[in-house]
Structure formats: structure tokens, C-alpha cells
Scaffold this active site. Structure first.
Site, PDB file in Angstrom:
ATOM      1  N   CYS A   1     -17.216 -46.943  32.225  1.00 45.11           N
ATOM      2  CA  CYS A   1     -16.724 -48.299  32.344  1.00 45.11           C
ATOM      3  C   CYS A   1     -16.833 -49.164  31.101  1.00 45.11           C
ATOM      4  O   CYS A   1     -16.386 -50.590  31.360  1.00 45.11           O
ATOM      5  CB  CYS A   1     -17.406 -48.834  33.531  1.00 45.11           C
ATOM      6  SG  CYS A   1     -19.045 -49.195  33.519  1.00 45.11           S
TER       7      CYS A   1
ATOM      8  N   ASP B   1     -22.907 -51.484  25.805  1.00 49.20           N
ATOM      9  CA  ASP B   1     -24.289 -51.484  25.645  1.00 49.20           C
ATOM     10  C   ASP B   1     -24.814 -50.185  25.131  1.00 49.20           C
ATOM     11  O   ASP B   1     -25.787 -50.246  24.162  1.00 49.20           O
ATOM     12  CB  ASP B   1     -25.051 -51.783  26.776  1.00 49.20           C
ATOM     13  CG  ASP B   1     -25.079 -53.292  27.121  1.00 49.20           C
ATOM     14  OD1 ASP B   1     -25.227 -53.984  26.333  1.00 49.20           O
ATOM     15  OD2 ASP B   1     -24.722 -53.730  28.262  1.00 49.20           O
TER      16      ASP B   1
ATOM     17  N   HIS C   1     -10.762 -71.722  33.579  1.00 53.30           N
ATOM     18  CA  HIS C   1      -9.843 -71.718  34.496  1.00 53.30           C
ATOM     19  C   HIS C   1      -8.425 -71.511  33.671  1.00 53.30           C
ATOM     20  O   HIS C   1      -7.513 -70.932  34.245  1.00 53.30           O
ATOM     21  CB  HIS C   1      -9.817 -72.691  35.458  1.00 53.30           C
ATOM     22  CG  HIS C   1     -10.649 -72.722  36.546  1.00 53.30           C
ATOM     23  ND1 HIS C   1     -11.479 -73.311  36.991  1.00 53.30           N
ATOM     24  CD2 HIS C   1     -10.399 -71.485  37.330  1.00 53.30           C
ATOM     25  CE1 HIS C   1     -12.225 -73.044  37.994  1.00 53.30           C
ATOM     26  NE2 HIS C   1     -11.754 -71.992  38.493  1.00 53.30           N
TER      27      HIS C   1
ATOM     28  N   GLU D   1     -26.547 -46.865  30.189  1.00 47.88           N
ATOM     29  CA  GLU D   1     -26.152 -47.744  29.005  1.00 47.88           C
ATOM     30  C   GLU D   1     -27.395 -47.990  28.046  1.00 47.88           C
ATOM     31  O   GLU D   1     -27.390 -48.457  27.042  1.00 47.88           O
ATOM     32  CB  GLU D   1     -25.489 -49.109  29.597  1.00 47.88           C
ATOM     33  CG  GLU D   1     -26.355 -49.926  30.564  1.00 47.88           C
ATOM     34  CD  GLU D   1     -25.641 -51.001  30.987  1.00 47.88           C
ATOM     35  OE1 GLU D   1     -24.751 -51.473  30.546  1.00 47.88           O
ATOM     36  OE2 GLU D   1     -26.283 -51.538  32.163  1.00 47.88           O
TER      37      GLU D   1
HETATM   38  C1  PEP Z   1     -21.315 -51.768  29.319  1.00 49.57           C
HETATM   39  O1  PEP Z   1     -22.462 -52.260  28.772  1.00 49.57           O
HETATM   40  O2  PEP Z   1     -20.497 -50.925  28.943  1.00 49.57           O
HETATM   41  C2  PEP Z   1     -20.786 -52.451  30.669  1.00 49.57           C
HETATM   42  C3  PEP Z   1     -19.622 -52.007  31.022  1.00 49.57           C
HETATM   43  O3  PEP Z   1     -21.248 -53.467  30.908  1.00 49.57           O
HETATM   44  P1  PEP Z   1     -21.344 -55.060  30.312  1.00 49.57           P
HETATM   45  O4  PEP Z   1     -20.306 -54.999  29.268  1.00 49.57           O
HETATM   46  O5  PEP Z   1     -21.082 -55.943  31.394  1.00 49.57           O
HETATM   47  O6  PEP Z   1     -22.780 -55.060  29.746  1.00 49.57           O
HETATM   48 MG    MG Z   2     -23.587 -53.304  30.093  1.00 50.76          MG
END
Ligand code: PEP
Ligand code: MG
Length: 588
Positions: free
Chosen positions: A509, A462, A198, A438
Site C-alpha cells: 500500500c 516507510d 478543504h 514497514e
Molecule cells: C507506508 O509507509 O508505505 C504507508 C502506506 O503508510 P504511511 O505513508 O501512512 O506512513
Molecule cells: Mg507508513
């Protein structure tokens, strides 16, 4: 001109931690060691007086907390201020108060000893918990205990901290952060705590740069020492050299000048000079970030890491709890979309079972775990569906490595839809279902996978680790974790091209999308949508508005023919120079 990377590479005088709240600060250390209260176990003679004393201390503590709660509501909004409301409720807990009063009568010991002992029992249970959320709550309880004991001794919370201080502490409670922030402190550094503590969430929402999880900053740093805190990269530099000072001073000034310019971009779309619009979506890791999303100018939420709820709550939420959380997020972001990712449990994240897998990243993670735990998966699907009536919710499956996993998941989603229909519960029957790309197998098979889903999102965090066989969290092999490796670029290009061939939207992402140096390259590779941390969105807009898509494409085409990462980086840097793009990456 030197980059952050150059500065940190050659510096011995740095402490690494987790970048908990962005910003750059140069200030003086204030070691905030909380007064260790020596608890007296002495016998008492007047039980009635002790009980009155306890009641008075309790009332004073409540008054203090009520005041803190009011400040918190004002500065952070009702939702996050609820932490203090929860603390107030503990002060009203009749069982706890009853136990303390009874023990004062029975044992005839100093009330402070009994208070400390009783509340410590609560705390111990929480510390022993496996969940990081419960451990964080134990810190909050420490705060209540100290508050009552201090009030039993009739001491007032005194703050003699000068403004502009960099607070360095073992750990900080939300109340500490809030009260210290009233002294206009510059930054927080803590040895313990993670991104979801937090304290970190509150620092972000109060816009105070912070670095947490430094392990030994309290030992390495001295009171009054000059430090630079870099809340963008998670570093502290102590006794900075003149070169370091002028590097960061320049960054800091640049940052202030940039803020104004960036604010003006909030309502504007991210369009390249030659008119190609790029969707900038927000990654939301903790529910507390929604305020920043709203002010960042994001086009929606491209990744909501739902597994974070398990960390925040310390337990698996029920279907009803999930409906409440997802509906609230969906209505706050409406009319834009939110992409809720199914629980990505496993790997380095929240653990569901005690079983220690030898290779958790290659184990029962993401969709694999969900397909083995249908009760959990179905409750989440049903709640996502039940939050989708306004048609702005999408659902994304993590760690997909076979087409069979997609078919099985879709079948379960269909079953949930049928159940909800027969229960007369409303949902979006056309809710879009997408996958994270990924895992290398999904990259190889993108063309076929894309045919059976509505959208795709590339998870480079990943993808890079699995392509390069390099643990994303291991310092020892960090040099191999190369986002500009030709392997990574060619794979991204293939995924983008295959998705487009299938006529399906594709986004990216992973953290790479938030690296401003990578942005022209990603746009050049054909990405029209990027999902990044909300704080980075204004910077991304600025970069995207400063180049032509056709030039970026030419640069990206060249990069994918190259064999060496260093050469690719050089090509990108040349592009930045030729296009006169301020290297915002130097700032963040
Ligand atoms: C990723 O693997 O790029 C991703 C966005 O997911 P996380 O970082 O939550 O594994
Ligand atoms: Mg991931």
C-alpha cells in the site's frame, strides 16, 4: 522519449509544490489577490442607522452563503458542503451578533471596524492552535468577515476572471474555489495549504487540477504569464520552452484520449493477459475521497489512514464519533472490504504531545504510541469493532517492529470484544487483524509475524526510508530514496514469499504501488493485491491488462539478481518496450 523526471531535472523554470488534485493544464496566470479591505475606525453619530446597516449586511451575507451552500450541495454532495453550512451557522451565532450590536452602541464606531475586530478574535484563537485543521478553519472565517464588511459597503462579489485561467493565490477558501469554478477556471495554485486543506479536497472532488504549498508562486508568477500546472507531480512550469510546451501538450492530449478508454475499464477486473487477477484497492487519506473511490472501480479500501481524522477534526474523536465515521465508510464500500489502519500518530504526522522528539521517525510512533495510550487505542478498537457488524471491516496495525507488539495488541482487541459482548453491542467476532510491514525488523521476521495475524500489507513509504536510512521527506537525500534499489526489491520478495508460506494474504500500500513503472515488477514479485490512490486505479488496470504474468515474473526474477538500481530500471524499461506497454507513467 523524455520522461517527466527528465523534463523536471533540467528545468530552471519550475516551482515545486504539493500535488493536490491530478491533471495537466496549460493556461494563463490570474493572480487572485484578494482585495485587502481597509477598515475604517471612524466614529459614527447615528447608532440606529449603523445597527440597521449591520442587520442588512448580515442578511445579504446569509443570502449569498445560502446560494453558495446550494451550489456546493449540488456539485459536491451534502457532506462536504457542510463547510458552508457551518459558515452560515456563525452568521446566526447570537453571542457574536449580540457582542457586535452592543459594541456598536457602546463604542459608536463604524460597524465594519467592530465586525472585523470581533471576528478576528475568533480567528486569532484558531490561528494560534497547533492543529492544521483549526488553522484551515481560520481561513474560512476570514471569508465570512470579508463578506460582511463588503456587504456593509454594499459591494457585490464581482468576478471578471476569464475562463481558462490558472488561479494563483496566497490561499483560497472553499467558497473562492466554488465560485471560481463556475467561471470554468482551469486550475488552482496556492502558496499555502496542504493536502488536507478543504481547498485541496474540493479541487479534487470538482476535478480541477491543483498544486498547493508552493511557498512563493504568487511572487514568482505574473498576471497573464503562460504556465503549465502538473497536478500529478506537484509542479508549475512558467514561460515554458517550446520543448516543454509540446511535451505537456502531448501528455494532455494523450490524457484526454485515455480518459474515455479508462472509463470503460471501471467495471472490469485487473487481469494479466495470461489470466492472473490482481486486486486493486484504494488508499483513502481524507474522508472526502470516498466519491472518487466509488467511481474508480476499486475492489475495496486497502488502507484507510485513520489518523487523518485527527487532522480533519483538529482533535481526538470520541468513540461515538469514530463509530459514525467508520460505519459510514464501511456501509458505503459494502459489500467490498475496508481496512482501517489504527492511528499512525507520530513521525511527520499529527502530534499528540508537545514533546519534541529528537528523531520522531524513530520515536513514539504508530503502534508504540497506541500501546502507551491504552485509552485512545481501546476507544478506536471498540469503534472499529462496532462498525464491523456487516463483516466487511479489517483492522491493521502500523509500525509493528516486534512480535510482542502484535500479541499485546491482540490481547487488547480481545478485551474490547469481551467488553462489547457484555454490553450487548454487536460486532464481527472474526474481524481480521493485520499488520503493516514497514520496518526492517518486520521484514526479517515476516514468516513468524504472519503466523499470528490474518493479513499483511507492505508499507514501502516507510520501508524504503528505514531500509536505506533516508528520510522520506528530505530533498537533500532524495536520490537515495530508491524504490528500485535491489535492497527494496529483495526485501519485498522476501515479505511476499514468507507471507505466502504462512498462507496469509499480502498486499502493498505504499506509493510505489501507484508508480505504473513498478506495477509489472510488483506483480512479477508475486503480489496479487495493490492498494493505491483511487485516481490511479484505472491506469493500473490498463497496465496490468497489457502483459503476461509469466513474463513479469521472469523480469522480476532477473531484477532481484542485479546489483544496481540503474540496471534494474533499464530492465523494467526494456520490459515495457518488449511488451509494447504504453508507458502510462509518462502520463501520470
Ligand atoms: C507506508 O509507509 O508505505 C504507508 C502506506 O503508510 P504511511 O505513508 O501512512 O506512513
Ligand atoms: Mg507508513
Amino acid at each position: 522519449m523524455k520522461s517527466f523526471k527528465d523534463i523536471y531535472k533540467g528545468s530552471e523554470n519550475k516551482i515545486a509544490g504539493i500535488a493536490a488534485a491530478p491533471g495537466i493544464v496549460i493556461g494563463e496566470v490570474y493572480l487572485f489577490t484578494k482585495e485587502k479591505l481597509e477598515i475604517s475606525k471612524a466614529d459614527i453619530t447615528d447608532v440606529e442607522e449603523a445597527k440597521i446597516n449591520f442587520h442588512e449586511a448580515l442578511e445579504r451575507s446569509k443570502k449569498e452563503l445560502t446560494k453558495i451552500f446550494a451550489i456546493a450541495k449540488d456539485r459536491m454532495g451534502v457532506t462536504r458542503a457542510a463547510i458552508f453550512e457551518a459558515q452560515l451557522m456563525i452568521l446566526d451565532d447570537p453571542i457574536l451578533i449580540g457582542n457586535i450590536l452592543k459594541r456598536i452602541e457602546d463604542e459608536k464606531k463604524q460597524p465594519e471596524y467592530i465586525v472585523d475586530d470581533e471576528i478576528s478574535k475568533y480567528q486569532q484563537l484558531m490561528i494560534l492552535s497547533n492543529e492544521s485543521y483549526m488553522k484551515e478553519r481560520a481561513n474560512d472565517i476570514e471569508d465570512i468577515k470579508n463578506r460582511i464588511v463588503r456587504n456593509l459597503r454594499k459591494k457585490r462579489w464581482q468576478s471578471r476572471i476569464h475562463s481558462d485561467a490558472v488561479i494563483v493565490s496566497d490561499s483560497l477558501t472553499p467558497a473562492d474555489i466554488l465560485l471560481l469554478s463556475r467561471n470554468q477556471v482551469k486550475s488552482f495554485v496556492t502558496d499555502h495549504g496542504g493536502l488536507t486543506s478543504h481547498a485541496a479536497i474540493i479541487s479534487r472532488s470538482l476535478n480541477i487540477p491543483a498544486v498547493c504549498g508552493t511557498h512563493n508562486a504568487t511572487q514568482k508568477l505574473k498576471d497573464g504569464q503562460t504556465v503549465i500546472v502538473d497536478g500529478f507531480h506537484g509542479y508549475i512550469i512558467y514561460d515554458p520552452t517550446d520543448e516543454q510546451k509540446s511535451f505537456f501538450k502531448e501528455k494532455h492530449q494523450h490524457l484526454i484520449a485515455l480518459q474515455k478508454e479508462l472509463e470503460e475499464l471501471t467495471d472490469k477486473p485487473a487481469v494479466t493477459k495470461d489470466g492472473k487477477e490482481i486486486q486493486l484497492l484504494a488508499n483513502v487519506d481524507v474522508t472526502g475521497e470516498m466519491d472518487v473511490v466509488k467511481t474508480s472501480g476499486a475492489n475495496g479500501i486497502g488502507l484507510y489512514r485513520s489518523e487523518q481524522i485527527l487532522d480533519e477534526l483538529g482533535t481526538i474523536p470520541t468513540e461515538e464519533e469514530q463509530v459514525r465515521i467508520y460505519s459510514k465508510l464501511a456501509s458505503r464500500i459494502y459489500p467490498d472490504n475496508i481496512t482501517i489502519r489504527a492511528f499512525d500518530i507520530g513521525g511527520d504526522k499529527f502530534r499528540l504531545f508537545d514533546y519534541n522528539e529528537p528523531n520522531p521517525f524513530l520515536g513514539l510512533r504508530g503502534i508504540r504510541l497506541l500501546l502507551e495510550n491504552l485509552k485512545l487505542f481501546k476507544a478506536q478498537i471498540r469503534s472499529v469493532l462496532r462498525s464491523s457488524s456487516n463483516k466487511n471491516v479489517q483492522f491493521m496495525l502500523p509500525m509493528i517492529s516486534t512480535i510482542d507488539e502484535i500479541h499485546r495488541s491482540k490481547k487488547i482487541i480481545k478485551e474490547c470484544m469481551d467488553e462489547l459482548s457484555s454490553e450487548n453491542k454487536s460486532f464481527d467476532a472474526e474481524m481480521k487483524i493485520g499488520i503493516m510491514v514497514e520496518v526492517p525488523s518486520a521484514a526479517v521476521m515476516t514468516r513468524e509475524f504472519a503466523d499470528v495475524v490474518d493479513f499483511l500489507s507492505i508499507g514501502t513509504n516507510d520501508l524504503i526510508q528505514y531500509l536505506m536510512a533516508v528520510d522520506r521527506g528530505n530533498d537533500l537525500v532524495a536520490d537515495l530514496y530508491q524504490e528500485f534499489s535491489p535492497v527494496v526489491l529483495r526485501t519485498i520478495k522476501k515479505i511476499v514469499d514468507d507471507s505466502k508460506l504462512a498462507g496469509k494474504p499480502v498486499s502493498l500500500c505504499g506509493e510505489m504501488a501507484a508508480d505504473t513503472l513498478a506495477m509489472p515488477l510488483l506483480v512479477g514479485l508475486g503480489l496479487e493485491s495493490l492498494s493505491i490512490s483511487p485516481a490511479t486505479i484505472p491506469y493500473a488496470k490498463r497496465i496490468i491488462k497489457s502483459f503476461n504474468y509469466k513474463d513479469a515474473k521472469k523480469m522480476a526474477d532477473k531484477c532481484i539478481t542485479v546489483c544496481y538500481e540503474a540496471e534494474i530500471e533499464k530492465t523494467i524499461l526494456k520490459f515495457f518496450e518488449e511488451n509494447d506497454i504504453t508507458r502510462t507513467r509518462n502520463i501520470i
